[in-house]
Design an enzyme around this catalytic site. Structure first.
Site, PDB file in Angstrom:
ATOM      1  N   LYS A 196       0.839  -1.197   0.000  1.00 45.86           N
ATOM      2  CA  LYS A 196       0.000   0.000   0.000  1.00 45.86           C
ATOM      3  C   LYS A 196       0.878   1.253   0.000  1.00 45.86           C
ATOM      4  O   LYS A 196       0.674   2.149  -0.789  1.00 45.86           O
ATOM      5  CB  LYS A 196      -0.914   0.002   1.241  1.00 45.86           C
ATOM      6  N   GLY A 211      -4.438  -1.547   5.202  1.00 46.74           N
ATOM      7  CA  GLY A 211      -3.557  -2.626   4.749  1.00 46.74           C
ATOM      8  C   GLY A 211      -4.119  -3.995   5.078  1.00 46.74           C
ATOM      9  O   GLY A 211      -4.154  -4.883   4.226  1.00 46.74           O
ATOM     10  N   ARG A 212      -4.643  -4.166   6.296  1.00 44.96           N
ATOM     11  CA  ARG A 212      -5.110  -5.500   6.692  1.00 44.96           C
ATOM     12  C   ARG A 212      -6.460  -5.829   6.087  1.00 44.96           C
ATOM     13  O   ARG A 212      -7.023  -6.891   6.358  1.00 44.96           O
ATOM     14  CB  ARG A 212      -5.130  -5.627   8.211  1.00 44.96           C
ATOM     15  N   LYS A 248      10.261  -0.071  13.305  1.00 45.21           N
ATOM     16  CA  LYS A 248      10.829   0.129  11.963  1.00 45.21           C
ATOM     17  C   LYS A 248      11.863   1.253  11.988  1.00 45.21           C
ATOM     18  O   LYS A 248      12.934   1.147  11.397  1.00 45.21           O
ATOM     19  CB  LYS A 248       9.722   0.497  10.979  1.00 45.21           C
ATOM     20  N   GLU A 268      10.834  -4.521   3.772  1.00 41.67           N
ATOM     21  CA  GLU A 268      10.937  -5.930   3.372  1.00 41.67           C
ATOM     22  C   GLU A 268      10.541  -6.112   1.902  1.00 41.67           C
ATOM     23  O   GLU A 268      11.213  -6.808   1.142  1.00 41.67           O
ATOM     24  CB  GLU A 268      10.027  -6.806   4.243  1.00 41.67           C
ATOM     25  N   GLU A 310      -3.652  -5.927  15.242  1.00 42.39           N
ATOM     26  CA  GLU A 310      -3.232  -4.638  14.671  1.00 42.39           C
ATOM     27  C   GLU A 310      -4.412  -3.651  14.703  1.00 42.39           C
ATOM     28  O   GLU A 310      -4.219  -2.437  14.734  1.00 42.39           O
ATOM     29  CB  GLU A 310      -2.715  -4.814  13.240  1.00 42.39           C
ATOM     30  N   HIS A 332      -2.430 -32.367  19.169  1.00 42.41           N
ATOM     31  CA  HIS A 332      -1.155 -33.047  19.433  1.00 42.41           C
ATOM     32  C   HIS A 332      -0.057 -32.041  19.693  1.00 42.41           C
ATOM     33  O   HIS A 332       1.127 -32.359  19.564  1.00 42.41           O
ATOM     34  CB  HIS A 332      -0.821 -33.945  18.232  1.00 42.41           C
TER      35      HIS A 332
HETATM   36  O1  F6P Z   1       2.462  -3.823   9.910  1.00 42.36           O
HETATM   37  C1  F6P Z   1       2.314  -2.517   9.523  1.00 42.36           C
HETATM   38  C2  F6P Z   1       1.781  -2.467   8.119  1.00 42.36           C
HETATM   39  O2  F6P Z   1       1.613  -1.138   7.736  1.00 42.36           O
HETATM   40  C3  F6P Z   1       0.475  -3.227   7.954  1.00 42.36           C
HETATM   41  O3  F6P Z   1      -0.636  -2.516   8.401  1.00 42.36           O
HETATM   42  C4  F6P Z   1       0.498  -3.465   6.485  1.00 42.36           C
HETATM   43  O4  F6P Z   1      -0.433  -4.448   6.098  1.00 42.36           O
HETATM   44  C5  F6P Z   1       1.951  -3.891   6.286  1.00 42.36           C
HETATM   45  O5  F6P Z   1       2.682  -3.101   7.220  1.00 42.36           O
HETATM   46  C6  F6P Z   1       2.489  -3.714   4.892  1.00 42.36           C
HETATM   47  O6  F6P Z   1       2.356  -2.371   4.533  1.00 42.36           O
HETATM   48  P1  F6P Z   1       2.387  -2.011   2.962  1.00 42.36           P
HETATM   49  O7  F6P Z   1       1.211  -2.681   2.336  1.00 42.36           O
HETATM   50  O8  F6P Z   1       2.322  -0.520   2.919  1.00 42.36           O
HETATM   51  O9  F6P Z   1       3.683  -2.553   2.411  1.00 42.36           O
END
Ligand code: F6P
Length: 548
Positions: free
Chosen positions: A203, A264-265, A507, A209, A350, A381
């Site tokens: 987003k 995002g979620r 971060k 990452e 979150e 288990h």
């Molecule tokens: O964990 C923080 C967060 O902003 C989440 O809300 C989001 O889903 C994820 O990192 C990835 O963010 P992006 O979609 O901006 O890469």
């Protein structure tokens, strides 16, 4: 009590805390009927929870008095329910087929959503027909979806849940989230660069990452393809920052934007779901969204006392804020829902892992309990011993498809039988007398320790959610059910379930540490001694030439 739980229920909570669940069944023959809620084949059974129909009814009334109805209406009207960021939460709009304009920031959002859905569909169809080619002209046969958090968990869950066991048309799909090189390297190892494309799902288009993995993927392509090959032709971006994607080099016709006000979620319903459409086909993708929309309509219109997201939320609030259970264990009895607990961790923790209310004041009491889990029957288990005989009581949510996802009905029946048995065992346990009698019957020692080691206290609450099946529509409804349950909990805890500022500090602190580990910089003067010593140790190990 708190905003979520009225003072009038304080005494009830105390009484129920010391009332065996078995006694609740004995005193109310209609308990199951009054605590079972159904909608389109879904069945939510709260009868094994430490709650009464009367308490639930009072919670419904309290929710109404707390303005829940206004918040639900505001959510669907595209109002700025995300108060700290002054944004709406637009995930319901993404799956709403309505053509009536929905004005957001002066533009008709529905038109943009329609255009996005068409573009997603076109890309998915082209990939599935073998018409989308890489830089060397070879058709794309594999997608690597790169994203993390909400840009990964939803698509990963859906593709895993709905992918038929047998190989069918459509690309192979891998998911890469972690910056750990093992994640991407493992995914790329078996792949042909010329026929592999990458969905960069982000987003913000700034998540470390995902961008590090995207650059590593480009390097992998460049190392394998001819020097003249345009490696960026292998990229597709799903983002709320199309300009950043363009600056990264993603071709304009491969940038699939979505609105900033999609959390995002909640973004699997947006162009982040292009991987779902490519992997499963546009028909399945449409069914998924239709199922979520059906749940949206239920949530928006059903009376609270018959509203699945509302009653599930109230039962969760009752456990967490009235009875003080500080964990919530989710156990899907479905291999296809293996990723559901992790998906719900982000959705719930979150959204509602917060300590201040919408106006910035400290919350009264506690908010979201820890959420974890695993699939059944495997969990039996692994951690069910703790559930049955541990010193901590943690409510369990069983999610059980009533009919086979795929395959043999007889084996599926065993799966369901285990789920129902575990829920029964948690509620009713096994008395010392029963254990002693069983030991005696078997001619085994009946001493106190042998009996005590085998007795199960029971009286441990659980909810059972039966889904009618587990196809795309049902899965869409299930995920929307949990989204809205989370929203209701947030509203009643008085918090904003749509921001996530708590993730920013870590971060920010990682950057100088990464620089120090790379020998490119120093830790801040105020860095604590532990971190400083750890950085020095790791830096020394990384530079000692020690074997990996
Ligand atoms: O964990 C923080 C967060 O902003 C989440 O809300 C989001 O889903 C994820 O990192 C990835 O963010 P992006 O979609 O901006 O890469």
């Amino acid at each position: 009590m708190t905003l979520a739980i009225p003072d009038s229920l304080r005494a009830t909570a105390r009484t129920l805390a010391s009332t065996p669940i078995a006694a609740l069944f004995a005193r109310d023959p209609s308990r199951v009927e009054r605590l079972t809620f159904e909608w389109e084949g879904f069945r939510v059974d709260l009868a094994k929870e430490r709650i009464t129909p009367e308490a639930l009814a009072e919670l419904c009334a309290h929710a109404g008095g707390a303005g829940l109805g206004r918040w639900i209406a505001a959510l669907f009207a595209g109002e700025k329910v995300n108060v700290s960021e002054a944004r709406p939460a637009l995930h319901p709009a993404l799956r709403d087929p309505s053509t009536t304009p929905l004005s957001v920031d002066g533009a008709d959002l529905r038109r943009d959503i329609r255009v996005s859905r068409e573009r997603i569909g076109a890309i998915a169809d082209a990939i599935r027909r073998g018409d989308r080619c890489g830089a060397t002209g070879k058709p794309i046969r594999h997608l690597v979806h790169m994203g993390i958090g909400g840009s990964d968990l939803g698509p990963r869950l859906v593709v895993d849940a709905l992918s038929p066991g047998t190989p069918v048309e459509g690309p192979g799909v891998s998911f890469v989230a972690n910056v750990d090189p093992v994640a991407l390297d493992r995914a790329l190892a078996p792949l042909d660069p010329a026929s592999t494309a990458f969905v960069v799902a982000s987003k913000s288009f700034s998540t470390q990452e995902t961008l590090v993995n995207a650059n590593a993927a480009l390097a992998w392509l460049a190392a394998a393809l001819p020097p003249s090959a345009d490696t960026h032709a292998h990229l597709i971006a799903a983002t709320a920052r199309p300009q950043a994607a363009a600056e990264f080099g993603v071709p304009a016709d491969a940038i699939l934007p979505f609105h900033e006000s999609v959390g995002g979620r909640f973004s699997l319903w947006s162009s982040v779901g292009v991987t779902i459409a490519a992997a499963l086909g546009n028909r399945v993708h449409a069914e998924l969204l239709a199922g979520a929309h059906a749940m949206d309509r239920h949530f928006a219109t059903a009376p609270f006392a018959a509203n699945l997201p509302v009653v599930l939320a109230l039962a969760g609030l009752w456990n967490a804020s009235a009875l003080g259970y500080r964990q919530r264990i989710v156990v899907p009895y479905a291999e296809a829902l293996a990723h559901l607990p992790t998906y719900l961790q982000q959705l719930s923790l979150e959204s509602n892992g917060k300590r201040v209310t919408r106006d910035g004041s400290p919350v009264e009491g506690r908010t979201a309990p820890a959420l974890w889990g695993g699939i059944g029957t495997d969990g039996q288990h692994a951690f069910f011993q703790w559930l049955h005989q541990g010193t901590d009581v943690a409510p369990v949510e069983f999610v059980v498809p009533a009919v086979p996802v795929r395959g043999d009905a007889r084996r599926h029946a065993l799966l369901v039988a285990n789920a129902l048995a575990q829920s029964q065992a948690l509620a009713l346990g096994r008395t010392s007398d029963d254990v002693a009698a069983d030991l005696a019957r078997r001619g085994a020692p009946v001493d106190a320790s042998s009996v005590a080691a085998r007795a199960c206290p029971g009286d441990r609450p659980s909810t059972t959610i039966l889904t009618p099946r587990l196809d795309a529509r049902t899965l869409g409804s299930l995920l929307a059910l949990y989204e809205h349950r989370t929203f209701v909990e947030g509203v009643l805890w008085g918090i904003n379930p749509f921001d996530q500022f708590g993730v920013e500090l870590g971060k920010m602190l990682a950057d100088p540490i990464a620089a120090a580990l790379a020998g490119d910089g120093e830790l801040a003067a105020g860095a604590d001694a532990s971190t400083r010593a750890l950085v020095a140790h790791v830096h020394a190990m990384m530079n000692s030439g020690s074997e990996p």
